[in-house]
Scaffold this active site. Structure first.
Site, PDB file in Angstrom:
ATOM      1  N   HIS A 138      56.798  52.453  62.626  1.00 54.50           N
ATOM      2  CA  HIS A 138      57.251  51.329  61.786  1.00 54.50           C
ATOM      3  C   HIS A 138      58.415  50.564  62.414  1.00 54.50           C
ATOM      4  O   HIS A 138      58.704  49.439  62.011  1.00 54.50           O
ATOM      5  CB  HIS A 138      57.610  51.812  60.373  1.00 54.50           C
ATOM      6  CG  HIS A 138      58.918  52.521  60.237  1.00 54.50           C
ATOM      7  ND1 HIS A 138      59.025  53.895  60.159  1.00 54.50           N
ATOM      8  CD2 HIS A 138      60.194  52.056  60.154  1.00 54.50           C
ATOM      9  CE1 HIS A 138      60.286  54.238  60.019  1.00 54.50           C
ATOM     10  NE2 HIS A 138      61.023  53.128  60.020  1.00 54.50           N
ATOM     11  N   ASP A 187      53.255  57.907  61.899  1.00 52.93           N
ATOM     12  CA  ASP A 187      54.449  57.079  62.120  1.00 52.93           C
ATOM     13  C   ASP A 187      55.152  57.426  63.427  1.00 52.93           C
ATOM     14  O   ASP A 187      56.382  57.602  63.470  1.00 52.93           O
ATOM     15  CB  ASP A 187      55.415  57.196  60.945  1.00 52.93           C
ATOM     16  CG  ASP A 187      56.408  56.022  60.890  1.00 52.93           C
ATOM     17  OD1 ASP A 187      56.203  55.053  61.637  1.00 52.93           O
ATOM     18  OD2 ASP A 187      57.367  56.096  60.104  1.00 52.93           O
ATOM     19  N   SER A 211      66.046  55.039  62.048  1.00 55.92           N
ATOM     20  CA  SER A 211      64.619  55.356  62.149  1.00 55.92           C
ATOM     21  C   SER A 211      64.182  55.489  63.600  1.00 55.92           C
ATOM     22  O   SER A 211      64.484  54.636  64.440  1.00 55.92           O
ATOM     23  CB  SER A 211      63.776  54.268  61.479  1.00 55.92           C
ATOM     24  OG  SER A 211      63.883  54.340  60.089  1.00 55.92           O
TER      25      SER A 211
END
Length: 473
Positions: free
Chosen positions: A92, A122, A196
């Protein structure tokens, strides 16, 4: 029992060794003028005000559709696993990017090549080319991590490079409804936007997780962060490195958890196992003879304590391998051999679904289901159009539900399609009432319905012990 490592007096030496292997990842994406969030000259409309600003532009003789494409940027983190320049991050972080830039700790920036991505897990793998070998880190064994163990998170929160935070493993095997393979590590080490894709380290300096998500009502860290376990990530990374994509096995079944009520309606002693609610045609499960309503108790000799464990076990098994499934069907245990196939990509799955043929005409009989507080009808063209039912819908359409009924409390809604009752197809009201009577005669408190709606297919237990399908005098 292994003793927990004592807390160090300082994390400084460990941080100094690990920081050079953690990178900043920035992406640039071009949004076209008809894409959400854009306005003229790249300005972004406040949420809810798109129509207001569009009307304003039109009144002033300016066409909002002629707005120039605009570029948006985003930031994330990553870590180097190979001295030649392989970088791991979240999918992402780079999804939809036109350009990806990796910036090292010494502020040297390099354009990155996308090696491969896996949206389901992911994970993304990048490659950069540098004039000299890079500092690397390696994956550790996330299964060794215990609740309470110390961890370090390093990343680029809010664009602030090289930030180190410390905490502990707060929980394991968290399901946060992110996908079919949820099995997150939870940590209270501060993780914010921009973290992230960054690594979560143990005290040996091994990557035991990839920081992926946070729970927050404010958008900032409140001490609840989630990381993909290293043992799950490293297989995906190895596939991306070798094939440019991931290879997962699959059965071709849709499953749900066994609740106490479902266990009672199936005559089970406990609620372990995975309940099969749907089977995709021409898949390993359909070829092996798995049926809707089967409860898968074991996969390759390992107990299925809860349904989501099955998804994880299947995905980690080798493609093409033959495995034994222990299945409970009609209160009898049996072993079924299944040859696992490779999970198709999402486009192939969608195409296979679109190729299914519509069902034949159905009996149109229906009416009130006595004592249960809802009405049904067979599928008709009018009902198909009214409730936007799929062309292959089969069974009984729920046409009305009393607000105070047990059916309403259970979540049954008009437009839902009852496909089966007690694992047998139902086409008429008489079929359904017959199943209700049969359940009551053997002392069952609930009837197990297989219900289809826009959210998919699921089993729904419905109380029948206080109902009566015969007329009372």
């Amino acid at each position: 029992m292994a003793r927990a490592a004592p807390a160090p007096e300082s994390f400084a030496d460990l941080s100094e060794r690990l920081l050079p292997a953690v990178v900043n990842i920035s992406t640039t994406q071009t949004l076209k003028n008809n894409e959400r969030g854009g306005g003229e000259d790249g300005q972004q409309f406040p949420p809810g005000f798109e129509e207001f600003f569009r009307d304003y532009l039109e009144r002033n003789g300016r066409n909002p559709q002629e707005a120039r494409p605009r570029k948006v940027t985003s930031l994330g983190s990553g870590f180097i696993i190979d001295a030649s320049g392989l970088v791991v991050t979240n999918n992402h972080v780079i999804d939809g990017a036109d350009e990806i830039t990796v910036t090292l700790q010494d502020q040297q920036a390099y354009k990155a090549e996308l090696v491969g991505t896996d949206s389901r897990g992911d994970i993304a793998l990048l490659r950069i080319k540098t004039p000299k070998p890079l500092t690397t880190v390696s994956f550790g064994n996330s299964d060794d991590m215990r609740v309470g163990d110390w961890v370090l998170a390093i990343g680029q929160p809010l664009g602030l490079g090289g930030t180190v935070t410390a905490g502990i493993i707060s929980a394991r095997s968290r399901d946060i409804n992110a996908g079919s393979y949820d099995d997150f590590l939870q940590t209270d080490a501060a993780i914010n936007k921009g973290n992230s894709g960054g690594p979560l380290f143990n005290l040996k300096g091994e990557v035991i997780g990839i920081n992926t998500a946070i729970f927050s009502q404010s958008g900032g860290s409140i001490g609840i962060g989630f990381a993909i376990p290293a043992n799950q990530a490293k297989k995906l990374v190895a596939d991306l490195k070798q094939y440019g994509k991931t290879k997962r096995s699959w059965l071709g079944v849709r499953i749900q958890s066994v609740t106490d009520e479902i266990a009672e309606s199936l005559g089970l002693k406990d609620k372990s196992g995975a309940l099969v609610v749907d089977i995709t045609p021409n898949t390993p499960a359909s070829k092996a003879g798995i049926k809707t309503g089967d409860v898968i108790l074991k996969f390759d000799g390992k107990d299925i304590s809860e349904s989501r464990r099955l998804s994880k076990m299947v995905s980690e098994a080798a493609v093409g391998r033959e495995v034994d499934l222990e299945v409970l069907r009609d209160n009898k245990k049996m072993t079924i051999k299944v040859v696992l196939a490779e999970l198709p990509d999402e486009k192939e799955l969608e195409q296979a679904s679109n190729n299914e043929k519509p069902s034949a005409k159905k009996d149109t009989s229906g009416g009130n289901v006595a004592g249960l507080g809802f009405s049904v009808s067979a599928v008709t063209p009018a009902l198909r159009e009214k409730f936007e039912l799929p062309t292959d819908a089969k069974g009984l359409v729920v046409t009305d539900v009393k607000p105070s009924s047990a059916a309403a409390e259970r979540g049954l809604r008009p437009g839902d399609v009852i496909v089966e009752a007690d694992r047998d197809p139902v086409k008429t009201l008489a079929d359904l009432n017959g199943k209700i009577d049969a359940a009551k005669k053997i002392g069952r408190k609930s009837l197990l319905l297989l219900v289809q709606n826009e959210g998919g297919v699921r089993f729904m237990p419905l109380k029948v012990d206080d109902t009566d399908t015969t007329k009372k005098k």
